[in-house]
Scaffold this active site. Sequence first.
Site, PDB file in Angstrom:
ATOM      1  N   HIS A 248     -31.826  57.200  89.965  1.00 60.11           N
ATOM      2  CA  HIS A 248     -31.837  57.178  91.428  1.00 60.11           C
ATOM      3  C   HIS A 248     -33.216  57.616  91.922  1.00 60.11           C
ATOM      4  O   HIS A 248     -33.731  58.637  91.476  1.00 60.11           O
ATOM      5  CB  HIS A 248     -30.761  58.123  91.980  1.00 60.11           C
ATOM      6  CG  HIS A 248     -29.384  57.681  91.618  1.00 60.11           C
ATOM      7  ND1 HIS A 248     -28.540  58.423  90.822  1.00 60.11           N
ATOM      8  CD2 HIS A 248     -28.712  56.549  91.931  1.00 60.11           C
ATOM      9  CE1 HIS A 248     -27.406  57.765  90.668  1.00 60.11           C
ATOM     10  NE2 HIS A 248     -27.475  56.636  91.327  1.00 60.11           N
ATOM     11  N   ALA A 249     -33.755  56.863  92.831  1.00 59.70           N
ATOM     12  CA  ALA A 249     -35.110  57.153  93.318  1.00 59.70           C
ATOM     13  C   ALA A 249     -35.107  57.086  94.847  1.00 59.70           C
ATOM     14  O   ALA A 249     -35.487  56.079  95.454  1.00 59.70           O
ATOM     15  CB  ALA A 249     -36.104  56.168  92.723  1.00 59.70           C
TER      16      ALA A 249
END
Length: 313
Positions: free
Chosen positions: A237-238
């Site tokens: 997740h970014a």
Amino acid sequence: MKRPLLIDTDPGVDDALALLMAFAHPDVDVVALTIAAGNVGLEHTTANALRLLEWIGCDVPVHAGAARPLVRPAEDAAFVHGRNGFGDTGLSRSRDGVAALHAASAICDYAQRHEGRLELVMLGPLTNLALALHLDPALPRRIARLVVMGGAVTGRGNTSRLPVEFNIGFDPEAAHVAFESFDRIELVDWEATLRHGLDLAEFEAWLAEGGKIADAYRSISVATRRFMLERRGDRWHAADALAMAVALEPEGVVASAGRALRICLDGELTRGATLVDWDRRGGHPEQCRIVLQYEESRWRRLLRTALRLDAKP
Ligand code: BDR
Ligand code: CA
């Protein structure tokens, strides 16, 4: 003519990916970085910004800003990003070179220099922006766009205060000032981040393709990738990179909702929660365009370009 972009950030492993994405994009001119405390202390977040610029050989001004939240102290996120915010790797020494002007003053200054054109992307706590709004209440009229990574729009947060997302929870009063001052905010929240996870093994395969930037990013993200695998399963997740994708190529937003959003300022478990008027009952101005879905292929292309794995978009 390139679009002037100012990035306020607290690097941070996902901030780094967002910054790499912005510097790789041909349509924008990053005019400066303004730095906040958040993921780790200001000394580290500032050094990390300088370090990142050194990797890519870029020389934009870096303005250090708020070392602490406006009102109450807050805990950092060193358990995700490492004690120095870059996975406790010292990839290279940072150069001296912090610009003299405080981040809040710098935001006001660049907004005036690029009156009506500046696009502001907030990737950390909103402390510098709140201070800038005190210095120049006309700021919302001066800037062209405000994109914020923050919040959890239906209450699935990522901090120990369950409905609270980190950037807003770190400095709720600053978030309150910002969200009450702007009448157009493009919001990328934590829940959108969760919907845009990448397969972790695939992301690691990308990093293994190599090159100076991918190698550097692989090195600073080792601890965070381990943390994600242990805590969140097989997705990468970014958050900040997704917000940057929205900032750079807003045409990639395939679903969004315009709603009013307010910040909860008290409560042991709720301080920093983002309360969205989904059913439009409160009559508060709908200042947020909440991003719900971003085009998958565009998102992947921008990430790969950030890592300098493909040609520029
Ligand atoms: C946000 O919090 C920080 O830890 C990340 O850098 C991102 O800006 C996600 O909640
Ligand atoms: Ca951040």
